[in-house]
Design an enzyme around this catalytic site. Structure first.
Site, mmCIF file in Angstrom:
data_model
loop_
_atom_site.group_PDB
_atom_site.id
_atom_site.type_symbol
_atom_site.label_atom_id
_atom_site.label_comp_id
_atom_site.label_asym_id
_atom_site.label_seq_id
_atom_site.Cartn_x
_atom_site.Cartn_y
_atom_site.Cartn_z
ATOM 1 N N HIS A 139 3.884 1.179 6.787
ATOM 2 C CA HIS A 139 3.297 1.112 5.443
ATOM 3 C C HIS A 139 1.907 1.719 5.462
ATOM 4 O O HIS A 139 1.165 1.569 6.424
ATOM 5 C CB HIS A 139 3.243 -0.332 4.921
ATOM 6 N N HIS A 189 -1.620 1.439 3.626
ATOM 7 C CA HIS A 189 -2.462 0.669 2.708
ATOM 8 C C HIS A 189 -3.330 1.639 1.910
ATOM 9 O O HIS A 189 -3.889 2.593 2.480
ATOM 10 C CB HIS A 189 -3.446 -0.227 3.467
HETATM 11 P P1 AMP Z 1 -0.468 -5.003 8.090
HETATM 12 O O1 AMP Z 1 -1.359 -6.101 8.564
HETATM 13 O O2 AMP Z 1 -1.065 -3.645 8.138
HETATM 14 O O3 AMP Z 1 0.893 -5.062 8.750
HETATM 15 O O4 AMP Z 1 -0.270 -5.262 6.546
HETATM 16 C C1 AMP Z 1 0.759 -6.010 5.993
HETATM 17 C C2 AMP Z 1 0.398 -6.232 4.554
HETATM 18 O O5 AMP Z 1 1.556 -6.660 3.868
HETATM 19 C C3 AMP Z 1 -0.672 -7.321 4.333
HETATM 20 O O6 AMP Z 1 -1.773 -6.753 3.637
HETATM 21 C C4 AMP Z 1 0.059 -8.370 3.503
HETATM 22 O O7 AMP Z 1 -0.770 -8.966 2.537
HETATM 23 C C5 AMP Z 1 1.186 -7.566 2.876
HETATM 24 N N1 AMP Z 1 2.366 -8.313 2.502
HETATM 25 C C6 AMP Z 1 3.054 -9.196 3.274
HETATM 26 N N2 AMP Z 1 4.094 -9.680 2.600
HETATM 27 C C7 AMP Z 1 4.086 -9.082 1.376
HETATM 28 C C8 AMP Z 1 4.913 -9.175 0.222
HETATM 29 N N3 AMP Z 1 5.983 -9.979 0.174
HETATM 30 N N4 AMP Z 1 4.598 -8.419 -0.858
HETATM 31 C C9 AMP Z 1 3.523 -7.603 -0.821
HETATM 32 N N5 AMP Z 1 2.716 -7.470 0.235
HETATM 33 C C10 AMP Z 1 2.983 -8.209 1.319
#
Ligand code: AMP
Ligand code: ZN
Length: 113
Positions: A99, A101
Site C-alpha cells: 500500500h 500512504h
Molecule cells: P502500515 O503500517 O504501513 O502497514 O500501514 C497500514 C495502515 O493501514 C495503517 O495506517 C492503518 O491505519 C491502516 N488500516 C488498517 N486497517 C484498515 C482498514 N480496515 N481500513 C482502512 N485502513 C486501515
C-alpha cells in the site's frame, strides 16, 4: 488468505472508497495521521514492495500516479503531500499487502522516528 486489504478489495470489509478500477483501490485510512490520509493498493495480493518483480513496475507506476492524482483531487496539490511505502519490519509495515500512504493537509516533519 487472511489479508484485511484483500478483503477490502473484494468488498468483504467496508472501507471509505475514493477510487476503484480493475486493478487498484483507493480508500481513506481508518486511523488518519493527517487531515488527508488515504491508501492506494493493488487488488492483487502483493505482500510488500520488496516482493515486487520487474513485471510489477508498470503497476507500481500507475499506483503512484493515482496517489498523486487523488492528492490533487483532495486539495493537496498546491501545498503538496507525502507518499510513503512502509516495507516489512524495519520499514514499519503492519499490513502485509502493498500500500502507498498519501498524507497531506498539514506540514509534516522529517525525518521519521
Ligand atoms: P502500515 O503500517 O504501513 O502497514 O500501514 C497500514 C495502515 O493501514 C495503517 O495506517 C492503518 O491505519 C491502516 N488500516 C488498517 N486497517 C484498515 C482498514 N480496515 N481500513 C482502512 N485502513 C486501515
Ligand atoms: Zn492481500
Amino acid at each position: 488468505m487472511d489479508c484485511i486489504f484483500c478483503k477490502i478489495a473484494a468488498g468483504e470489509i467496508p472501507a471509505k472508497k475514493i477510487f476503484e478500477d480493475n486493478e487498484m483501490l483507493v480508500f481513506h485510512d481508518i486511523e488518519p495521521k493527517a487531515p488527508v490520509h488515504f491508501l492506494v493498493i493493488p487488488k492483487r495480493h502483493i505482500s510488500s514492495m520488496m516482493e515486487c518483480t520487474a513485471e510489477d513496475s508498470e503497476l507500481l507506476g500507475r499506483l503512484l500516479f493515482r496517489a498523486q492524482e487523488t492528492a490533487w483531487e483532495l486539495g493537496c496539490g498546491d501545498n503538496g503531500a507525502r507518499f510513503v511505502i512502509n516495507c516489512k519490519s524495519d520499514g514499519g509495515q503492519t499490513v502485509e499487502h502493498l500500500h502507498i500512504h498519501a498524507l497531506g493537509g498539514r506540514k509534516l516533519e522529517w525525518p521519521p522516528g
